[in-house]
Motif scaffolding. Structure first.
Motif, short mmCIF file in Angstrom:
data_model
loop_
_atom_site.label_atom_id
_atom_site.label_comp_id
_atom_site.label_asym_id
_atom_site.label_seq_id
_atom_site.Cartn_x
_atom_site.Cartn_y
_atom_site.Cartn_z
N UNK A 17 0.83 -1.21 0.00
CA UNK A 17 0.00 0.00 0.00
C UNK A 17 0.86 1.27 0.00
N UNK A 18 2.09 1.14 -0.50
CA UNK A 18 3.06 2.23 -0.42
C UNK A 18 2.57 3.55 -0.98
N UNK A 19 1.74 3.51 -2.03
CA UNK A 19 1.35 4.76 -2.67
C UNK A 19 0.58 5.67 -1.74
N UNK A 20 -0.08 5.13 -0.72
CA UNK A 20 -0.78 5.99 0.24
C UNK A 20 0.22 6.90 0.96
N UNK A 21 1.22 6.28 1.58
CA UNK A 21 2.18 7.07 2.34
C UNK A 21 3.06 7.93 1.47
N UNK A 22 3.49 7.38 0.32
CA UNK A 22 4.37 8.13 -0.57
C UNK A 22 3.66 9.37 -1.10
N UNK B 22 -5.29 7.98 5.59
CA UNK B 22 -4.79 6.72 5.04
C UNK B 22 -5.67 5.57 5.49
N UNK B 23 -6.30 4.89 4.54
CA UNK B 23 -7.13 3.73 4.88
C UNK B 23 -6.25 2.62 5.45
N UNK B 24 -5.05 2.45 4.89
CA UNK B 24 -4.15 1.40 5.40
C UNK B 24 -3.82 1.63 6.87
N UNK B 25 -3.60 2.87 7.26
CA UNK B 25 -3.29 3.16 8.67
C UNK B 25 -4.54 3.02 9.54
N UNK B 26 -5.70 3.34 8.98
CA UNK B 26 -6.94 3.11 9.74
C UNK B 26 -7.11 1.63 10.04
N UNK B 27 -6.86 0.80 9.03
CA UNK B 27 -7.00 -0.64 9.23
C UNK B 27 -6.03 -1.12 10.30
N UNK B 28 -4.84 -0.53 10.32
CA UNK B 28 -3.83 -0.94 11.31
C UNK B 28 -4.18 -0.48 12.73
#
Length: 402
Positions: free
Chosen positions: A95-100, A127-133
C-alpha cells in the motif's frame, strides 16, 4: 482525455464582481482553452520530455494539459487530523502509494497552497491502510469504526470550512491503495457520489466511475527505493513466453493455476516458485508477465512487469488501468478476459515478433510514468496521479451560490 463538464454548472455573479471561486473557475477556463488549442497545434518543446507515439491517446493534449497543471494547479491540504491515521501512511509495502503520495503532496511547495480561497482542489489526507492498522478490530470484517472515523473527520471539516458544503465535496479528493478504500468512502454519501476518489482498487463493478474517479498504480516499494527493480534484457534474451507466480488469492488466480500450473514450459505459472529461483529474474526472462486480479482488481505485478521490461497481460473483467485517459494501454499491454484464460498460449503466440518488439519498447517508454522518485520528478507517478486529479477538476464547473 475528456474535457466535457459534468455535475455543477457555472453561472454569472449578479453583483458584477468576481468572487474567489469565480477567479478559480476563470483560471480553469483559460487552461481548458489552452488545452483545446493543442489538439491540432505543434508539439510544445520541453526540456525534460515530450510525449509522442501510440502509447498516448492524444500526446499533444496530454502535454499541454500537463504544462497547464504545472503552471496553475493548487491543492489545499486540510491540517485537521493527527498522524498516523491522518497525514501519514505506509511507504514500504503493497500500500506504499498511500504514504508516498501523502508525504510528497504535503512537502510540495509547487502545488500546495496555504490559502484555501486559491485552491482548485482540497485533499482529504487520511490513510485507509493506517486506519485498518490502528482502528480496525482484527478479523472482525466490520468496517463500522473506519466509516465513523471518516464521517467524523468530514463533519469537522464541513463545520469549520465552507468548501465541502459549497461543492458537496465535488472539488475534494481522497487517495487510497488499500483494498477497502472504496468501502470506507461509503461512509459519507457525497464522498462516494461526488468526490474524486483515487484508488488502486479501480473496480467498476464496485462503483468506481472513471469519469470522476482516478485509477492509481499499486506499487510494492519494499525497501523505499526502486533502483534495483528497474531494467531488463532485450526481447531476444527472454526465453519464457509468459510467467506468473502467486498464491490462491481470488477466483481468477484459481482458474489460472488450474489451467496452467506446471502444464506447459512456455506458460510458467507457479503457486510457489522453486527454492532458489528469483521472482525478479523470472520477470526479466519473460516476454509477457501475467497480471491476474486477486480478491481485488489491482495487482503490483502490473508495475513490476513495466519496471523489468516485461509486457503486462491484464487478466480482469472490471479493472480500469492507471492513467488510461492519457495512456493507450492496448499499445503496450495485452488485455485478456477471464473466460479466455484457457486460450492464453494461443493469444500470446499469435502476437508476431515484430508486434511484440514494438510493445516491449513502448513498455520501456511509459516506465517513467510509474517510477517513484524522492523528490518527485516531472512526469513520474506522483505527477501522473496529480495530473489525473487535475483532469477531473477541469471536467467540473462550480458556481458561487453566495
Amino acid at each position: 482525455m475528456n474535457l466535457k463538464s459534468y455535475g455543477f454548472q457555472q453561472k454569472p455573479n449578479l453583483a458584477g464582481k468576481l468572487s474567489n471561486l469565480d477567479r478559480v473557475e476563470a483560471d480553469l477556463l483559460q487552461a481548458r482553452a489552452a488545452i483545446r488549442k493543442a489538439v491540432n497545434g505543434k508539439q510544445t518543446q520541453d526540456i525534460d520530455y515530450v510525449p509522442t507515439g501510440p502509447m498516448y491517446h492524444k500526446p499533444n493534449l496530454f502535454h499541454r494539459s500537463y504544462l497547464e497543471m504545472e503552471k496553475r494547479f493548487k491543492v489545499f491540504v486540510y491540517e485537521e487530523g493527527e498522524p498516523p491515521v491522518f497525514h501519514d501512511g505506509p511507504c514500504r509495502d503493497i500500500y506504499s502509494m498511500e504514504g508516498i503520495f501523502i508525504n510528497q503532496m504535503e512537502m510540495n511547495d509547487k502545488f500546495i497552497t496555504k490559502d484555501p480561497e486559491k485552491a482548485h482542489v482540497f485533499f482529504l489526507s487520511y490513510s485507509v491502510a493506517m486506519m485498518v492498522h490502528y482502528v480496525y478490530v482484527r478479523d472482525s470484517r466490520a468496517y463500522d469504526l473506519l466509516r465513523i472515523t471518516v464521517k467524523d473527520y468530514i463533519n469537522v471539516l464541513s463545520e469549520k470550512y465552507p468548501y465541502w458544503n459549497r461543492s458537496h465535496g465535488a472539488d475534494h479528493f481522497i487517495l487510497a491503495c488499500h483494498d477497502w478504500g472504496p468501502e470506507v468512502s461509503n461512509a459519507v454519501p457525497n464522498l462516494y457520489k461526488n468526490s474524486i476518489r483515487a484508488f488502486c482498487n479501480a473496480n467498476t463493478s464496485e462503483g468506481f466511475k472513471p469519469v470522476k474517479d482516478v485509477s492509481i498504480p499499486e506499487i510494492n516499494v519494499r525497501t523505499g527505493i526502486i533502483d534495483d527493480l528497474l531494467g531488463g534484457p532485450s526481447p531476444s534474451k527472454r526465453s519464457i513466453l509468459a510467467f506468473f507466480a502467486g498464491g490462491l488469492h481470488g477466483d481468477i488466480r484459481n482458474v489460472l493455476l488450474e489451467h496452467w500450473e506446471h502444464k506447459d514450459e512456455d506458460i510458467q505459472v507457479h503457486k510457489y516458485l522453486p527454492k532458489g529461483v528469483s521472482y525478479y529474474a523470472m520477470l526479466r526472462k519473460s516476454k509477457f508477465c501475467l497480471c491476474p486480479s486477486g480478491w481485488e482488481v489491482a495487482s503490483p505485478r502490473v508495475v513490476e512487469a513495466i519496471y523489468t521490461g516485461c509486457v503486462p497481460v491484464l487478466i480482469s473483467d472490471h479493472y480500469v488501468p492507471p492513467f488510461s485517459d492519457v495512456l493507450n494501454w492496448k499499445s503496450f499491454s495485452v488485455e485478456v478476459s477471464v473466460n479466455d484464460i484457457p486460450n492464453l498460449k494461443k493469444i500470446l503466440s499469435n502476437i508476431s515478433p515484430r508486434q511484440y518488439i514494438r510493445m516491449q519498447r513502448r513498455v520501456g517508454q511509459v516506465r517513467k510514468h510509474f517510477e517513484v522518485n524522492s523528490p518527485p520528478k516531472r512526469f513520474d507517478v506522483f505527477h501522473m496521479i496529480l495530473h489525473s486529479i487535475w483532469l477531473r477538476r477541469l471536467n467540473l464547473k462550480l458556481h458561487d451560490d453566495q
